[in-house]
Design a protein around this motif. Structure first.
Motif, PDB file in Angstrom:
ATOM      1  N   ALA A   6      -7.875   9.449  -5.239  1.00  0.00           N
ATOM      2  CA  ALA A   6      -6.918  10.789  -5.187  1.00  0.00           C
ATOM      3  C   ALA A   6      -7.095  10.973  -6.794  1.00  0.00           C
ATOM      4  O   ALA A   6      -7.269  10.106  -7.606  1.00  0.00           O
ATOM      5  CB  ALA A   6      -5.578  10.189  -4.494  1.00  0.00           C
ATOM      6  N   ASP A   7      -6.263  12.227  -6.840  1.00  0.00           N
ATOM      7  CA  ASP A   7      -6.062  12.598  -8.107  1.00  0.00           C
ATOM      8  C   ASP A   7      -4.767  12.101  -8.643  1.00  0.00           C
ATOM      9  O   ASP A   7      -4.000  12.398  -7.947  1.00  0.00           O
ATOM     10  CB  ASP A   7      -6.132  14.160  -8.476  1.00  0.00           C
ATOM     11  N   SER A   8      -4.524  11.658  -9.820  1.00  0.00           N
ATOM     12  CA  SER A   8      -3.361  11.365 -10.253  1.00  0.00           C
ATOM     13  C   SER A   8      -2.369  12.348 -10.464  1.00  0.00           C
ATOM     14  O   SER A   8      -1.011  12.411 -10.321  1.00  0.00           O
ATOM     15  CB  SER A   8      -3.191  10.632 -11.724  1.00  0.00           C
ATOM     16  N   PHE A   9      -2.838  13.641 -10.874  1.00  0.00           N
ATOM     17  CA  PHE A   9      -2.129  14.905 -10.624  1.00  0.00           C
ATOM     18  C   PHE A   9      -1.772  15.534  -9.399  1.00  0.00           C
ATOM     19  O   PHE A   9      -1.433  16.712  -9.616  1.00  0.00           O
ATOM     20  CB  PHE A   9      -2.688  15.862 -11.869  1.00  0.00           C
ATOM     21  N   ASN A  67       0.985  -1.411  -0.031  1.00  0.00           N
ATOM     22  CA  ASN A  67      -0.043  -0.419  -0.028  1.00  0.00           C
ATOM     23  C   ASN A  67       0.992   1.169  -0.053  1.00  0.00           C
ATOM     24  O   ASN A  67       1.390   1.652   0.971  1.00  0.00           O
ATOM     25  CB  ASN A  67      -0.989  -0.103   1.119  1.00  0.00           C
ATOM     26  N   VAL A  68       0.963   1.904  -1.037  1.00  0.00           N
ATOM     27  CA  VAL A  68       1.718   3.029  -1.170  1.00  0.00           C
ATOM     28  C   VAL A  68       1.172   4.438  -0.536  1.00  0.00           C
ATOM     29  O   VAL A  68       2.162   5.253  -0.261  1.00  0.00           O
ATOM     30  CB  VAL A  68       2.184   3.405  -2.694  1.00  0.00           C
ATOM     31  N   VAL A  69       0.087   4.423  -0.218  1.00  0.00           N
ATOM     32  CA  VAL A  69      -0.345   5.403   0.533  1.00  0.00           C
ATOM     33  C   VAL A  69       0.113   5.513   1.724  1.00  0.00           C
ATOM     34  O   VAL A  69       0.571   6.369   2.608  1.00  0.00           O
ATOM     35  CB  VAL A  69      -2.019   5.355   0.642  1.00  0.00           C
ATOM     36  N   ASN A  70       0.365   4.190   2.427  1.00  0.00           N
ATOM     37  CA  ASN A  70       1.168   4.086   3.691  1.00  0.00           C
ATOM     38  C   ASN A  70       2.717   4.059   3.518  1.00  0.00           C
ATOM     39  O   ASN A  70       3.519   3.647   4.432  1.00  0.00           O
ATOM     40  CB  ASN A  70       0.655   2.884   4.355  1.00  0.00           C
ATOM     41  N   GLY A  71       3.281   4.135   2.355  1.00  0.00           N
ATOM     42  CA  GLY A  71       4.807   4.058   2.297  1.00  0.00           C
ATOM     43  C   GLY A  71       5.327   2.907   1.941  1.00  0.00           C
ATOM     44  O   GLY A  71       6.441   2.568   2.018  1.00  0.00           O
ATOM     45  N   GLU A  72       4.438   1.888   1.763  1.00  0.00           N
ATOM     46  CA  GLU A  72       4.920   0.668   1.436  1.00  0.00           C
ATOM     47  C   GLU A  72       5.382   0.255  -0.107  1.00  0.00           C
ATOM     48  O   GLU A  72       4.591   0.482  -0.976  1.00  0.00           O
ATOM     49  CB  GLU A  72       3.701  -0.442   1.755  1.00  0.00           C
TER      50      GLU A  72
END
Length: 243
Positions: free
Chosen positions: A68-71, A45-50
Protein backbone atom coordinates in the motif's frame (compact mmCIF):
# COMPACT_ATOMS: atom_id res chain seq x y z
CA UNK A 1 14.26 -8.93 31.16
CA UNK A 2 13.55 -9.22 27.41
CA UNK A 3 12.49 -6.26 25.33
CA UNK A 4 8.83 -6.26 24.34
CA UNK A 5 8.22 -5.40 20.69
CA UNK A 6 4.81 -4.77 19.17
CA UNK A 7 4.82 -5.48 15.44
CA UNK A 8 2.11 -3.65 13.52
CA UNK A 9 1.86 -5.70 10.34
CA UNK A 10 0.63 -3.66 7.39
CA UNK A 11 0.18 -6.23 4.64
CA UNK A 12 -1.18 -9.69 3.86
CA UNK A 13 0.96 -11.70 1.46
CA UNK A 14 -0.69 -13.49 -1.48
CA UNK A 15 -1.20 -17.22 -0.82
CA UNK A 16 1.77 -18.42 -2.89
CA UNK A 17 4.19 -16.17 -0.99
CA UNK A 18 2.50 -16.62 2.40
CA UNK A 19 2.94 -20.39 2.10
CA UNK A 20 6.73 -19.97 1.87
CA UNK A 21 7.43 -16.81 3.87
CA UNK A 22 4.40 -16.41 6.23
CA UNK A 23 4.36 -12.60 6.36
CA UNK A 24 6.42 -9.53 7.21
CA UNK A 25 6.04 -9.94 10.96
CA UNK A 26 7.37 -13.49 10.72
CA UNK A 27 10.31 -12.25 8.63
CA UNK A 28 11.20 -9.73 11.33
CA UNK A 29 10.91 -12.29 14.10
CA UNK A 30 13.24 -14.64 12.23
CA UNK A 31 15.69 -11.77 11.67
CA UNK A 32 15.65 -10.49 15.26
CA UNK A 33 16.13 -14.04 16.53
CA UNK A 34 19.62 -13.89 14.97
CA UNK A 35 20.59 -10.96 17.22
CA UNK A 36 21.86 -11.66 20.74
CA UNK A 37 19.24 -9.49 22.49
CA UNK A 38 16.21 -11.15 24.09
CA UNK A 39 12.93 -9.95 22.63
CA UNK A 40 9.30 -10.97 23.00
CA UNK A 41 6.96 -10.26 20.10
CA UNK A 42 3.28 -9.35 19.85
CA UNK A 43 1.87 -9.15 16.31
CA UNK A 44 -1.20 -7.18 15.21
CA UNK A 45 -2.31 -7.02 11.59
CA UNK A 46 -3.67 -3.48 11.26
CA UNK A 47 -5.03 -4.16 7.76
CA UNK A 48 -7.50 -6.44 9.56
CA UNK A 49 -8.12 -3.82 12.25
CA UNK A 50 -6.04 -5.55 14.94
CA UNK A 51 -4.47 -3.33 17.62
CA UNK A 52 -3.18 -3.82 21.16
CA UNK A 53 -5.75 -3.52 23.93
CA UNK A 54 -5.97 -0.12 25.59
CA UNK A 55 -3.42 0.23 28.34
CA UNK A 56 -1.03 -2.36 26.91
CA UNK A 57 2.52 -1.02 26.77
CA UNK A 58 5.57 -2.19 24.87
CA UNK A 59 9.19 -1.12 24.75
CA UNK A 60 8.69 -0.25 21.08
CA UNK A 61 6.29 -0.43 18.14
CA UNK A 62 7.48 -1.53 14.68
CA UNK A 63 5.48 -0.75 11.53
CA UNK A 64 6.28 -3.14 8.67
CA UNK A 65 6.42 -2.72 4.93
CA UNK A 66 3.38 -2.96 2.68
CA UNK A 67 2.33 -2.88 -0.96
CA UNK A 68 0.00 0.00 0.00
CA UNK A 69 0.93 3.68 -0.30
CA UNK A 70 1.68 5.40 2.98
CA UNK A 71 -0.15 8.46 1.65
CA UNK A 72 -3.20 6.39 0.70
CA UNK A 73 -6.64 7.19 2.05
CA UNK A 74 -7.87 3.69 2.90
CA UNK A 75 -9.52 3.69 6.35
CA UNK A 76 -6.93 1.33 7.86
CA UNK A 77 -4.07 3.63 6.77
CA UNK A 78 -5.75 6.72 8.21
CA UNK A 79 -6.42 4.88 11.48
CA UNK A 80 -2.80 3.74 11.65
CA UNK A 81 -1.56 7.31 11.19
CA UNK A 82 -3.74 8.44 14.09
CA UNK A 83 -2.48 5.56 16.21
CA UNK A 84 1.15 6.44 15.44
CA UNK A 85 0.55 10.07 16.36
CA UNK A 86 -1.07 9.00 19.64
CA UNK A 87 1.82 6.71 20.50
CA UNK A 88 4.32 9.44 19.66
CA UNK A 89 2.58 11.98 21.89
CA UNK A 90 2.58 9.41 24.71
CA UNK A 91 6.37 9.19 24.43
CA UNK A 92 6.61 5.70 22.96
CA UNK A 93 9.47 4.35 20.83
CA UNK A 94 8.50 3.89 17.18
CA UNK A 95 10.27 2.16 14.30
CA UNK A 96 9.22 1.82 10.69
CA UNK A 97 10.51 -0.02 7.63
CA UNK A 98 9.69 0.97 4.02
CA UNK A 99 5.93 1.72 4.20
CA UNK A 100 6.36 2.11 7.97
CA UNK A 101 9.30 4.50 7.47
CA UNK A 102 7.22 6.62 5.12
CA UNK A 103 4.11 6.54 7.30
CA UNK A 104 6.09 7.66 10.36
CA UNK A 105 7.47 10.59 8.37
CA UNK A 106 3.99 11.56 7.14
CA UNK A 107 2.31 11.19 10.53
CA UNK A 108 4.95 13.34 12.22
CA UNK A 109 5.02 16.23 9.74
CA UNK A 110 7.17 15.08 6.81
CA UNK A 111 6.36 14.27 3.19
CA UNK A 112 6.27 10.91 1.40
CA UNK A 113 5.36 10.54 -2.27
CA UNK A 114 6.16 8.74 -5.52
CA UNK A 115 9.89 8.79 -6.15
CA UNK A 116 10.84 10.91 -9.14
CA UNK A 117 13.48 8.35 -10.10
CA UNK A 118 11.03 5.43 -10.25
CA UNK A 119 11.39 2.14 -8.40
CA UNK A 120 14.21 1.37 -6.00
CA UNK A 121 15.09 -2.30 -6.48
CA UNK A 122 17.60 -4.94 -5.47
CA UNK A 123 20.58 -4.35 -3.19
CA UNK A 124 21.39 -0.66 -2.82
CA UNK A 125 24.21 1.10 -0.93
CA UNK A 126 23.67 4.05 1.41
CA UNK A 127 26.22 6.36 3.02
CA UNK A 128 26.04 6.78 6.80
CA UNK A 129 25.89 10.54 7.34
CA UNK A 130 25.19 10.65 11.09
CA UNK A 131 26.45 8.36 13.83
CA UNK A 132 24.92 7.44 17.19
CA UNK A 133 25.88 5.09 20.00
CA UNK A 134 23.24 2.53 18.96
CA UNK A 135 24.94 2.11 15.56
CA UNK A 136 27.07 -0.75 16.80
CA UNK A 137 28.83 -2.31 15.02
CA UNK A 138 29.66 0.99 13.26
CA UNK A 139 29.62 1.24 9.46
CA UNK A 140 30.59 3.98 7.00
CA UNK A 141 28.03 2.72 4.51
CA UNK A 142 25.37 0.03 4.48
CA UNK A 143 23.83 -2.12 1.75
CA UNK A 144 20.20 -3.18 2.04
CA UNK A 145 17.61 -4.91 -0.10
CA UNK A 146 15.05 -2.37 -1.29
CA UNK A 147 11.72 -2.59 -3.08
CA UNK A 148 9.79 0.68 -3.24
CA UNK A 149 8.37 3.25 -5.62
CA UNK A 150 7.61 5.82 -2.88
CA UNK A 151 10.02 7.52 -0.54
CA UNK A 152 10.34 10.25 2.09
CA UNK A 153 11.08 13.51 0.28
CA UNK A 154 10.95 15.80 3.32
CA UNK A 155 11.78 14.82 6.90
CA UNK A 156 9.56 15.72 9.86
CA UNK A 157 10.60 18.86 11.77
CA UNK A 158 13.74 18.25 13.90
CA UNK A 159 14.36 14.83 12.37
CA UNK A 160 17.95 13.92 11.46
CA UNK A 161 19.07 11.95 8.41
CA UNK A 162 21.23 8.93 9.27
CA UNK A 163 21.77 7.27 5.87
CA UNK A 164 21.46 8.62 2.35
CA UNK A 165 22.03 7.97 -1.35
CA UNK A 166 21.60 10.04 -4.49
CA UNK A 167 18.42 8.13 -5.31
CA UNK A 168 17.03 8.08 -1.75
CA UNK A 169 18.31 11.09 0.26
CA UNK A 170 16.35 10.20 3.42
CA UNK A 171 16.96 6.44 3.58
CA UNK A 172 17.22 6.33 7.40
CA UNK A 173 16.12 9.01 9.87
CA UNK A 174 15.75 9.52 13.59
CA UNK A 175 13.53 11.90 15.55
CA UNK A 176 13.77 12.79 19.24
CA UNK A 177 15.91 9.69 19.92
CA UNK A 178 12.76 7.55 19.91
CA UNK A 179 11.65 7.36 16.28
CA UNK A 180 13.69 5.39 13.73
CA UNK A 181 12.72 5.00 10.08
CA UNK A 182 14.49 2.70 7.59
CA UNK A 183 13.55 2.70 3.90
CA UNK A 184 15.34 -0.56 3.06
CA UNK A 185 14.27 -4.05 4.09
CA UNK A 186 16.62 -5.67 6.62
CA UNK A 187 14.09 -8.50 7.01
CA UNK A 188 14.11 -9.48 3.31
CA UNK A 189 16.13 -12.42 2.06
CA UNK A 190 17.49 -12.38 -1.50
CA UNK A 191 15.12 -15.24 -2.34
CA UNK A 192 12.04 -13.32 -1.21
CA UNK A 193 13.22 -10.16 -3.00
CA UNK A 194 13.64 -12.20 -6.17
CA UNK A 195 10.10 -13.57 -5.89
CA UNK A 196 8.78 -9.99 -5.60
CA UNK A 197 10.75 -8.95 -8.67
CA UNK A 198 9.28 -11.82 -10.67
CA UNK A 199 5.74 -10.92 -9.58
CA UNK A 200 6.25 -7.25 -10.51
CA UNK A 201 8.40 -7.79 -13.59
CA UNK A 202 5.90 -6.11 -15.92
CA UNK A 203 6.34 -2.86 -13.98
CA UNK A 204 10.03 -2.55 -14.91
CA UNK A 205 12.05 -2.29 -18.08
CA UNK A 206 13.94 -5.48 -19.01
CA UNK A 207 17.24 -3.72 -18.24
CA UNK A 208 16.07 -2.51 -14.83
CA UNK A 209 14.76 -5.96 -13.97
CA UNK A 210 18.04 -7.68 -14.89
CA UNK A 211 20.06 -5.11 -12.94
CA UNK A 212 17.92 -5.70 -9.86
CA UNK A 213 18.15 -9.49 -10.12
CA UNK A 214 21.93 -9.34 -10.55
CA UNK A 215 22.30 -7.00 -7.57
CA UNK A 216 20.78 -9.64 -5.27
CA UNK A 217 24.04 -11.58 -5.60
CA UNK A 218 25.78 -8.83 -3.59
CA UNK A 219 25.99 -8.97 0.19
CA UNK A 220 23.68 -6.87 2.34
CA UNK A 221 23.78 -5.84 6.01
CA UNK A 222 20.23 -6.64 7.08
CA UNK A 223 21.44 -8.37 10.23
CA UNK A 224 23.54 -5.33 11.20
CA UNK A 225 20.52 -3.07 10.79
CA UNK A 226 18.50 -5.48 12.94
CA UNK A 227 21.18 -5.13 15.61
CA UNK A 228 20.99 -1.33 15.32
CA UNK A 229 17.21 -1.39 15.64
CA UNK A 230 17.30 -3.48 18.82
CA UNK A 231 20.16 -1.35 20.18
CA UNK A 232 17.98 1.70 19.54
CA UNK A 233 15.09 0.18 21.47
CA UNK A 234 17.34 -0.99 24.28
CA UNK A 235 18.94 2.43 24.66
CA UNK A 236 15.55 4.10 24.80
CA UNK A 237 14.13 1.54 27.27
CA UNK A 238 17.04 2.27 29.63
CA UNK A 239 16.30 6.00 29.46
CA UNK A 240 12.63 5.37 30.21
CA UNK A 241 13.46 3.14 33.18
CA UNK A 242 15.64 5.89 34.66
CA UNK A 243 13.07 8.62 34.18
Amino acid sequence: MPLSLCILETDILPPDLAERYDGYAAMFIRLFDTVSIDVTFSVFNVVNGEYPADGTRFDAYLITGSKADSFGTEPWILRLKEYVQERYHRGDTLLGVCFGHQLLALALGGVAERAAGGWGLGVQRFDIVQSYAWQSPPLQDVSLIVSHQDQVTSLPPNAQCVASSDYCPHAVFVLDDRVLGVQGHPEFTPDYAYQLLVKRQSSFSPERYEQAVTSLERSHQGQVIAQWMLNFILERSKVRSIT
